[in-house]
Design an enzyme around this catalytic site. Structure first.
Site, PDB file in Angstrom:
ATOM      1  N   ASN A 181       1.010   7.326   3.053  1.00  0.00           N
ATOM      2  CA  ASN A 181       1.750   6.478   3.991  1.00  0.00           C
ATOM      3  C   ASN A 181       3.214   6.877   4.096  1.00  0.00           C
ATOM      4  O   ASN A 181       4.011   6.165   4.685  1.00  0.00           O
ATOM      5  CB  ASN A 181       1.590   5.007   3.592  1.00  0.00           C
ATOM      6  CG  ASN A 181       0.177   4.523   3.876  1.00  0.00           C
ATOM      7  OD1 ASN A 181      -0.500   5.051   4.762  1.00  0.00           O
ATOM      8  ND2 ASN A 181      -0.294   3.544   3.116  1.00  0.00           N
ATOM      9  N   ASP A 183       2.220   2.487   8.017  1.00  0.00           N
ATOM     10  CA  ASP A 183       1.038   1.696   7.674  1.00  0.00           C
ATOM     11  C   ASP A 183       1.337   0.368   6.977  1.00  0.00           C
ATOM     12  O   ASP A 183       1.226   0.241   5.763  1.00  0.00           O
ATOM     13  CB  ASP A 183       0.073   2.523   6.832  1.00  0.00           C
ATOM     14  CG  ASP A 183      -1.298   1.864   6.760  1.00  0.00           C
ATOM     15  OD1 ASP A 183      -1.447   0.756   7.312  1.00  0.00           O
ATOM     16  OD2 ASP A 183      -2.202   2.462   6.160  1.00  0.00           O
ATOM     17  N   LYS A 232       1.895   4.624  -0.986  1.00  0.00           N
ATOM     18  CA  LYS A 232       1.225   5.798  -1.566  1.00  0.00           C
ATOM     19  C   LYS A 232       1.602   6.998  -0.716  1.00  0.00           C
ATOM     20  O   LYS A 232       2.096   6.828   0.412  1.00  0.00           O
ATOM     21  CB  LYS A 232      -0.291   5.581  -1.590  1.00  0.00           C
ATOM     22  CG  LYS A 232      -0.909   5.303  -0.245  1.00  0.00           C
ATOM     23  CD  LYS A 232      -2.404   5.098  -0.380  1.00  0.00           C
ATOM     24  CE  LYS A 232      -3.008   4.657   0.953  1.00  0.00           C
ATOM     25  NZ  LYS A 232      -4.437   4.419   0.851  1.00  0.00           N
ATOM     26  N   THR A 234      -4.395   0.389  -3.258  1.00  0.00           N
ATOM     27  CA  THR A 234      -5.214   1.573  -3.525  1.00  0.00           C
ATOM     28  C   THR A 234      -5.224   1.762  -5.036  1.00  0.00           C
ATOM     29  O   THR A 234      -4.156   1.728  -5.650  1.00  0.00           O
ATOM     30  CB  THR A 234      -4.597   2.785  -2.806  1.00  0.00           C
ATOM     31  OG1 THR A 234      -4.639   2.526  -1.408  1.00  0.00           O
ATOM     32  CG2 THR A 234      -5.348   4.066  -3.111  1.00  0.00           C
ATOM     33  N   ASP A 255       0.831  -1.205   0.000  1.00  0.00           N
ATOM     34  CA  ASP A 255       0.000   0.000   0.000  1.00  0.00           C
ATOM     35  C   ASP A 255       0.866   1.255   0.000  1.00  0.00           C
ATOM     36  O   ASP A 255       0.587   2.214   0.722  1.00  0.00           O
ATOM     37  CB  ASP A 255      -0.957  -0.027   1.196  1.00  0.00           C
ATOM     38  CG  ASP A 255      -2.167   0.884   0.968  1.00  0.00           C
ATOM     39  OD1 ASP A 255      -2.474   1.194  -0.207  1.00  0.00           O
ATOM     40  OD2 ASP A 255      -2.798   1.293   1.954  1.00  0.00           O
TER      41      ASP A 255
END
Ligand code: ADP
Ligand code: MG
Length: 492
Positions: free
Chosen positions: A135, A151, A132, A172, A130
């Site tokens: 984070n 995260d 992105k 995501t 994840d």
């Protein structure tokens, strides 16, 4: 070992995630300020608890200057606390847009730190899944703050660094790699794809793959269809474009690794090769990108809070775990092809009751628990609307061509909202109290849910007597552009 409340004092909220709420806390024995990521585990399934354990296990393993440091994990009174170092610099992108000067050299420095953290994860057989901008946090507000990857809620452990496997549909949307979109086996190369997306944004302020229609977005990703439009890309170095190209490489086996990316001239020869002039248009672009994301998140949070807010038993925490979340869960993350959906780009946080906008975070297991709660709430609302002849709500929640089996009418398939309108106006008795019990939700893929439950109705007959009826019902819900709609209803 002391409990959380004996050892720490909770302070203000720092942020929210899918399942969690993060609050500042003070460690009582030495006064050190830390960040507690709090999850209400009382309603979590055993699978979701396992995921939480996985996150804690992974965070404990990852001690690196560019990764948020986990001190300890405590379980206290139905809540799971992960105590992290407090990072106070906020999100990387928020800091970038506040700068007066920002050049490709700065982007290269940021990317180097991100790559350091990813290389360390991959070296330890961890895929973040994840990656992105949300984070990527900054250690402090000072000029020499470092980027910290946060995260690890979706991170997975590999048996060996080169393992590829179908670990489930997670991530995501705008940052998903082609292999995840195609539901193929994947491994650490998916993080490098996400690095390519982040690097692209760091250079011009908008993402390489973007479409309001998620299907079209996925089509762009599957074909690696992006370009370097003029004029903004004309001023970006060839080395930067070259690095993006090998990060956004369709074939994961040909995609650059974190180790090699760290050896790329755009990183290693920054001082001599990378342009150092100010990129105001990039800052403006990132501002717009953030605004768009935050606006969507706000809409979804509001929508979510209004419709589904729930109280938890801890007065310090209001719905730490969003009933759904942003996203979470669908099916089994290990091998299910189901999944999805959630919220806004920021999304990890909120979920979308209506069709989620493009950039939400997806996580099989989490989506499903989120979706389960949404479906149960919708079923209660619809059952109540039917019991109380609330036609407007009924019409809002039912597909126009809803089908229905109703034992009172006989063994015929009834179709369309008109039948129910007729029922409301004539035969059906109004009920004063309605209770939906034993709900059981099964997600059929990411967009269809089947719920079975018992419905208990209480109607006042005279001022001195009332009657109670019990039914066994099934509803089928489908997610559409206008939110979840009931497409079939079966009652005994
Ligand atoms: P989730 O897995 O639920 O998305 P995150 O770990 O991303 O949760 O945390 C949610 C938000 O809380 C982050 O976006 C960030 O704003 C804030 N946050 C998380 N960890 C820290 C920390 N160590 N220090 C300060 N803020 C944090
Ligand atoms: Mg998060």
């Amino acid at each position: 070992m002391s409990t959380f409340s004996e050892a720490y004092e909770l302070k203000e909220e720092l942020g929210r995630g899918a399942f969690s709420i993060v609050k500042r806390c003070v460690r009582l024995h030495d006064g050190v300020h830390l960040a507690a990521k709090i999850v209400n585990i009382q309603k979590l399934s055993s699978r979701e608890r396992q995921k939480l354990e996985r996150e804690a296990r992974i965070c404990k393993l990852l001690k690196h200057p560019n990764i948020v440091y986990l001190h300890e994990v405590l379980i206290d009174n139905g809540f799971h606390y992960m105590i992290f170092d407090l990072v106070t610099g906020g999100e990387l992108f928020d800091e970038v847009v506040a700068r007066e000067f920002y050049s490709e050299k700065d982007a290269s420095r940021c990317m180097q730190e991100v790559l350091n953290s990813i290389q360390f994860c991959h070296h330890n057989c961890i895929v973040h899944r994840d990656l992105k901008p949300e984070n990527l946090l900054l250690s402090s507000k000072s000029k020499d703050a470092v980027t910290k990857l946060a995260d690890f809620g979706l991170a997975v452990e590999l048996n060996d660094p080169n393992q590829v496997e179908w670990f489930g549909y997670a991530g995501t949307p705008g940052y998903l790699s082609p292999e995840v979109v195609n539901k193929e086996k994947y491994g650490k190369a998916i993080d490098m794809w996400a690095c390519g997306v982040i690097l692209y944004i760091l250079l011009v302020g908008y993402p390489p793959f973007w479409h309001d229609d998620q299907k079209k977005l996925y089509q762009q990703i599957k074909t690696a269809k992006y370009d370097f439009p003029s004029p903004e890309w004309d001023t970006v170095s060839q080395d930067a474009k070259n690095l993006i190209k090998i990060m956004l490489e369709l074939d994961p086996s040909q995609r650059i690794t974190a180790e090699d990316a760290l050896r790329h001239p755009w990183i290693t020869k920054r001082e001599s090769l990378v342009p150092g002039f100010h990129r105001q248009n990039t800052i403006n672009g990132i501002k717009k990108f953030l605004l768009r994301r935050k606006f969507k998140a706000a809409i979804h949070t509001t929508m979510f809070t209004h419709r589904f807010s729930k109280k938890t038993s801890d007065p310090n925490i209001q719905s730490p775990i969003t009933p759904m979340n942003n996203e979470r869960t669908l099916g089994d993350s290990g091998n299910s092809s189901s999944s999805i959906v959630t919220t806004t780009e920021t999304a990890a946080t909120v979920s979308s009751y209506t069709t989620p906008p493009d950039q939400s975070r997806i996580e099989p297991a989490s989506c499903s628990s989120y979706n389960n709660d949404v479906i149960i709430e919708l079923t209660k609302t619809l059952s109540k609307a039917m019991a109380q002849h609330d036609l407007a709500t009924f019409q809002e929640l039912c597909d126009i061509n809803i089908t229905c089996f109703d034992h009172k009418v006989g063994p015929v398939l009834l179709q369309g909202q008109d039948y129910h309108t007729y029922q409301f106006n004539s035969t059906m008795k109004r009920s004063d109290n309605i209770l939906v019990v034993n709900p059981n939700v099964q997600m059929l893929g990411s967009e269809v849910a089947c719920i079975s439950y018992n419905r208990i109705l209480q109607s006042v007959v005279t001022s001195a007597s009332y009657c109670v009826e019990s039914h066994c019902d099934t509803m089928v819900w489908k997610q559409t552009r206008n939110g979840w709609k009931c497409v079939h209803y079966h009652t005994t």
